[in-house]
Structure formats: C-alpha cells, structure tokens
Motif scaffolding. Structure first.
Motif, PDB file in Angstrom:
ATOM      1  N   PRO A  99       0.847  -0.890  -0.111  1.00 46.14           N
ATOM      2  CA  PRO A  99      -0.010  -0.018  -0.414  1.00 46.14           C
ATOM      3  C   PRO A  99       0.479   1.070  -0.370  1.00 46.14           C
ATOM      4  O   PRO A  99       2.295   1.393   0.114  1.00 46.14           O
ATOM      5  CB  PRO A  99      -0.933  -0.146   1.376  1.00 46.14           C
ATOM      6  N   ASP A 100       0.451   2.806  -0.478  1.00 43.91           N
ATOM      7  CA  ASP A 100       1.182   3.523  -0.436  1.00 43.91           C
ATOM      8  C   ASP A 100       1.361   4.019   1.700  1.00 43.91           C
ATOM      9  O   ASP A 100       0.674   3.795   1.831  1.00 43.91           O
ATOM     10  CB  ASP A 100       0.035   4.931  -1.002  1.00 43.91           C
ATOM     11  N   ALA A 126       0.303   6.910   2.902  1.00 44.36           N
ATOM     12  CA  ALA A 126      -1.435   7.160   2.772  1.00 44.36           C
ATOM     13  C   ALA A 126      -1.451   8.313   1.993  1.00 44.36           C
ATOM     14  O   ALA A 126      -2.798   9.117   2.993  1.00 44.36           O
ATOM     15  CB  ALA A 126      -1.910   6.529   4.231  1.00 44.36           C
ATOM     16  N   GLU A 182      -4.108   9.518  -0.359  1.00 46.52           N
ATOM     17  CA  GLU A 182      -4.940   9.468  -0.570  1.00 46.52           C
ATOM     18  C   GLU A 182      -5.884  10.090   0.095  1.00 46.52           C
ATOM     19  O   GLU A 182      -6.812  10.840   0.608  1.00 46.52           O
ATOM     20  CB  GLU A 182      -5.607   8.723  -1.406  1.00 46.52           C
ATOM     21  N   LEU A 183      -5.476   8.854   1.826  1.00 48.06           N
ATOM     22  CA  LEU A 183      -6.468   9.081   2.958  1.00 48.06           C
ATOM     23  C   LEU A 183      -6.605  10.489   3.492  1.00 48.06           C
ATOM     24  O   LEU A 183      -7.189  10.954   3.909  1.00 48.06           O
ATOM     25  CB  LEU A 183      -6.984   7.886   3.504  1.00 48.06           C
ATOM     26  N   ARG A 184      -5.153  10.677   3.789  1.00 47.71           N
ATOM     27  CA  ARG A 184      -4.860  11.680   3.947  1.00 47.71           C
ATOM     28  C   ARG A 184      -5.456  13.017   3.982  1.00 47.71           C
ATOM     29  O   ARG A 184      -5.556  13.554   4.532  1.00 47.71           O
ATOM     30  CB  ARG A 184      -3.519  11.879   4.938  1.00 47.71           C
ATOM     31  N   THR A 217      -2.107   8.408  10.032  1.00 48.83           N
ATOM     32  CA  THR A 217      -2.899   7.280  10.404  1.00 48.83           C
ATOM     33  C   THR A 217      -1.866   6.165  10.519  1.00 48.83           C
ATOM     34  O   THR A 217      -0.887   6.142  10.204  1.00 48.83           O
ATOM     35  CB  THR A 217      -3.554   6.861   8.691  1.00 48.83           C
ATOM     36  N   ILE A 264      -8.503   1.400  10.853  1.00 47.37           N
ATOM     37  CA  ILE A 264      -8.393   3.032  10.383  1.00 47.37           C
ATOM     38  C   ILE A 264      -8.627   3.692  11.276  1.00 47.37           C
ATOM     39  O   ILE A 264      -9.551   4.181  12.444  1.00 47.37           O
ATOM     40  CB  ILE A 264      -8.895   2.778   9.325  1.00 47.37           C
ATOM     41  N   TYR A 271      -6.516   8.032  12.650  1.00 54.93           N
ATOM     42  CA  TYR A 271      -5.860   8.873  12.171  1.00 54.93           C
ATOM     43  C   TYR A 271      -5.725  10.049  13.936  1.00 54.93           C
ATOM     44  O   TYR A 271      -6.988  10.124  14.420  1.00 54.93           O
ATOM     45  CB  TYR A 271      -7.166   9.640  11.797  1.00 54.93           C
ATOM     46  N   THR A 279      -0.729   0.206   7.769  1.00 56.63           N
ATOM     47  CA  THR A 279      -2.349   0.349   7.320  1.00 56.63           C
ATOM     48  C   THR A 279      -2.468   0.062   5.651  1.00 56.63           C
ATOM     49  O   THR A 279      -2.220   0.331   4.881  1.00 56.63           O
ATOM     50  CB  THR A 279      -2.449   1.917   6.888  1.00 56.63           C
ATOM     51  N   GLN A 307      -6.953   1.502   4.007  1.00 56.01           N
ATOM     52  CA  GLN A 307      -7.164   2.615   2.448  1.00 56.01           C
ATOM     53  C   GLN A 307      -8.397   2.864   2.201  1.00 56.01           C
ATOM     54  O   GLN A 307      -9.109   4.169   1.661  1.00 56.01           O
ATOM     55  CB  GLN A 307      -5.673   3.239   1.906  1.00 56.01           C
ATOM     56  N   ILE A 329     -11.398   5.304   2.262  1.00 60.06           N
ATOM     57  CA  ILE A 329     -11.811   6.757   1.617  1.00 60.06           C
ATOM     58  C   ILE A 329     -13.102   6.678   1.382  1.00 60.06           C
ATOM     59  O   ILE A 329     -14.134   7.908   0.671  1.00 60.06           O
ATOM     60  CB  ILE A 329     -10.798   6.549   0.192  1.00 60.06           C
TER      61      ILE A 329
END
Length: 359
Positions: free
Chosen positions: A65-66, A69, A71-73, A89, A235, A237, A257, A262, A266
């Motif tokens: 995964p990224d 994160a 995009e989620l952040r 996160t 998840i 944050y 994560t 993620q 989203i």
C-alpha cells in the motif's frame, strides 16, 4: 535454569480482552445465534460503497500500500479542514496512541491517565518503558482533571484524556478541559482520545480539533472503527502540529495501514450523511436503554458514546456470566462495572430482558 526470553515486567500486565465470539457461545448454548454487545461495534454493516472499494483494492493486494497514505490523508484533511501534514494514519487509534508514547517517552518517563479508562493505556505505557500514573475517576465515573493536574511531575511526558471515556461513557466539558489544558506545561503532550466523537450530542463537549487544534502540545485521536463501521479493517488517525505528526509517521510500522483498509476508509468518508443517520439511531437507542436499565441499576451514568456503563462492582463478572447464559455477551471489568454496547433495538431488548433476569 531455563533462560528467560521475555521481559519479566510483562507478567503482571493484564492482557487486552476482546469481546467473546458469539458463534462459540451460540454453539455452547445450542442457540441459533448469540448477541455480542461487548466490543462497541456499530451493528448496521459496512457503509455503502465500502465492500466494492475493498473488492477492487484486493485485486492489487500483491502490491504494497501507499506508505504515506496520501489519498486518505488528503480526504481526511478535506473533511476536517486541516492541512494534510498535520495528519498521521495508523492501524486504529490505539496503535497511534502507542506511537505517540514512543515518540515522547523514554524509560522512566511518565504517562498520566484517568482510571478506569481505556484498558490499552497501561499496556501502551508498560511496553514503552514508561511509568503509568493512574488518577482515580470521580464518584460520577469521569475524569478528575483537578487531580490529574496535581499529578503532573517533571517526569510527565504524555497525558491521555479519553473523551468520551471508555468504558464509562462520561465526558469532560469545555470549561473544565480549558482550565486543565492551561495547567499543563508546554512540553507535555496531551492526547485527546476522541474515538467516540460521532456519538456526542452534548453541546458542552468540545470538538478537540476545532477547540484545541492551535495548541502545540495537543493531539486529537480519532478512529474509523466505530461510527464509520471499519472495525474489522483497523483505520485510525490523529491530528497534531506538523512536527508531532511527522514524528509519528516516522515510527509507524511500515505498510501497517493495508491497501484494502485505505480504500475502505476513502469510500467510507464519502458517506458522512449515512454515518450521521446511523449515529442518530444509536443515540436514540442509547437513551432508551439508559432509561430502562436505570430501573435496575439507578446509578448508571449518562453516556455520550455507543455504550452504557453499569457500575456493578463486585457483581460485574457474575452479571456478565448470567447474561451469557441467556445468549447476550457484555464486557465485565470485575470489581468495577460492566460495559454494554448499544446494538439494534431487538438486540437491546434481549439485553434488557437478560439484565432483568440477572439482577
């Protein structure tokens, strides 16, 4: 002698106790199903779009995964109205609390918190090498912020304030929290654990991000495990000043994560209206259950979370065992009380019937 391979101080540390598997209880009792009201889960299933997002993300599960994160952040930053560099996160808010302890404390430093509060706090402190400083709850089962302020020493590095408090559901109001924060030294981190923020209806309870986001030594923890229905994907944050958030991102277990978590987060964040609707259902049932259970246990405190606290003291384990015999799983803290998650109306009716029989 057999050499010791693990730390001796862990022998006295209680394990985190998860809610019992309802399928196991149902088999024991010969029932079709049992009801689990022990883990503060929301009973309405995944939010719209979450399963589809998880399914799509799973096709890429052979890839990492990224790590950041991004995009989620960004999605969280947009929702909260803060800069993404202030967000970290992790694998639930409890993991982020652990990371905060790691970035603030060295062995011998102190972590201060109310007790009883979230049962992971002493585990976090001990495994970090910090010293737990527990300040007893008030007679009303809430934080005693005056006593907590008096307990601050030169060794205090982090203070945890659980608002609403788990497992009692009690809250700290704005004026009281303002006074407390004004007494905390600037080099002590105050962590406002707001895992149940979405269930609050009392206007006197502050939104930590809006009220204290400008304070350099305040961090706000939130989670998507509760109101947002992602308990099984983990998840959480935090929102902090950029230097604190960056330090946490530095110590987070790499790739903890997951790619599906993620994606689910989203997707869930696009369903704010549905979350609000579901929380309203929980709150209505919380009020109904509180009124009903007070007929049996008059000193049940008002809750602002998705659970209620029954201060049954020495009778807590016995009460929980009696409920289990009737197919209802609740969470006892022997010697103190029992926490009961708010479920569907039918589940809550089953609990109230079991409680009446048990008491």
């Amino acid at each position: 002698m057999t050499p010791r391979l693990t730390r001796a101080d862990l022998d006295s540390l209680p394990s985190y106790v998860p809610g019992r598997n309802p399928a196991d209880l149902a088999r024991e009792l010969g029932m079709t199903e049992a009801i689990k009201l022990a883990s503060n889960e929301v009973p309405y299933g995944p939010l719209p779009g979450v399963v589809e997002a998880v399914t799509a993300a799973a096709a890429g599960s052979h890839r990492y995964p990224d790590l950041a994160a991004v995009e989620l952040r960004d999605a969280l930053a947009d929702r909260l109205g803060v800069d993404a560099e202030r967000i970290a996160t992790g694998c639930g808010s409890v993991a982020l609390a652990e990371h905060l302890a790691r970035v603030t404390c060295l062995p011998g430093d102190e972590i201060l918190y109310s007790w009883r509060s979230f049962e992971a706090y002493p585990i976090i402190a001990t495994t970090t090498g910090a010293t737990s400083v527990r300040v007893p709850n008030t007679a009303g089962h809430g934080h005693d912020l005056r006593a907590m302020s008096a307990a601050i020493t030169d060794q205090t590095r982090m203070i945890l304030v659980c608002n609403p408090n788990n497992p009692t559901g009690t809250t700290v109001g704005r004026a009281e929290l303002d006074r407390f924060l004004d007494t905390v030294p600037d080099d002590v981190l105050v962590v406002l654990d707001e895992a149940y923020r979405e269930f609050i209806t009392d206007a006197d309870v502050p939104d930590g991000i809006g009220a204290y986001g400008d304070r350099a030594n305040v961090v706000v923890l939130r989670t998507l495990s509760k109101a947002w229905g992602l308990a099984g994907l983990r998840i959480g944050y935090l929102v902090a000043q950029p230097t604190v958030a960056a330090a946490v991102r530095k110590v987070v277990t790499p790739f903890s994560t997951s790619i599906v978590a993620q994606a689910a987060a989203i997707a869930a964040l696009k369903q704010a209206d549905e979350v609000e609707r579901r929380c309203a259902l929980v709150v209505a049932e919380r009020d109904r259950v509180t009124t009903a259970i007070r007929e049996l246990v008059p000193d049940v405190p008002a809750s602002q979370a998705n659970f209620v606290w029954l201060p049954l003291g020495a009778g807590s384990a016995e009460f929980a065992a009696a409920c289990e015999k009737q197919g209802v799983i609740v969470r006892p803290f022997q010697g103190e009380g029992v926490r009961v998650t708010i479920g569907t109306p039918a589940e809550n009716d089953a609990f109230l019937a079991a409680a009446a029989n048990a008491l």
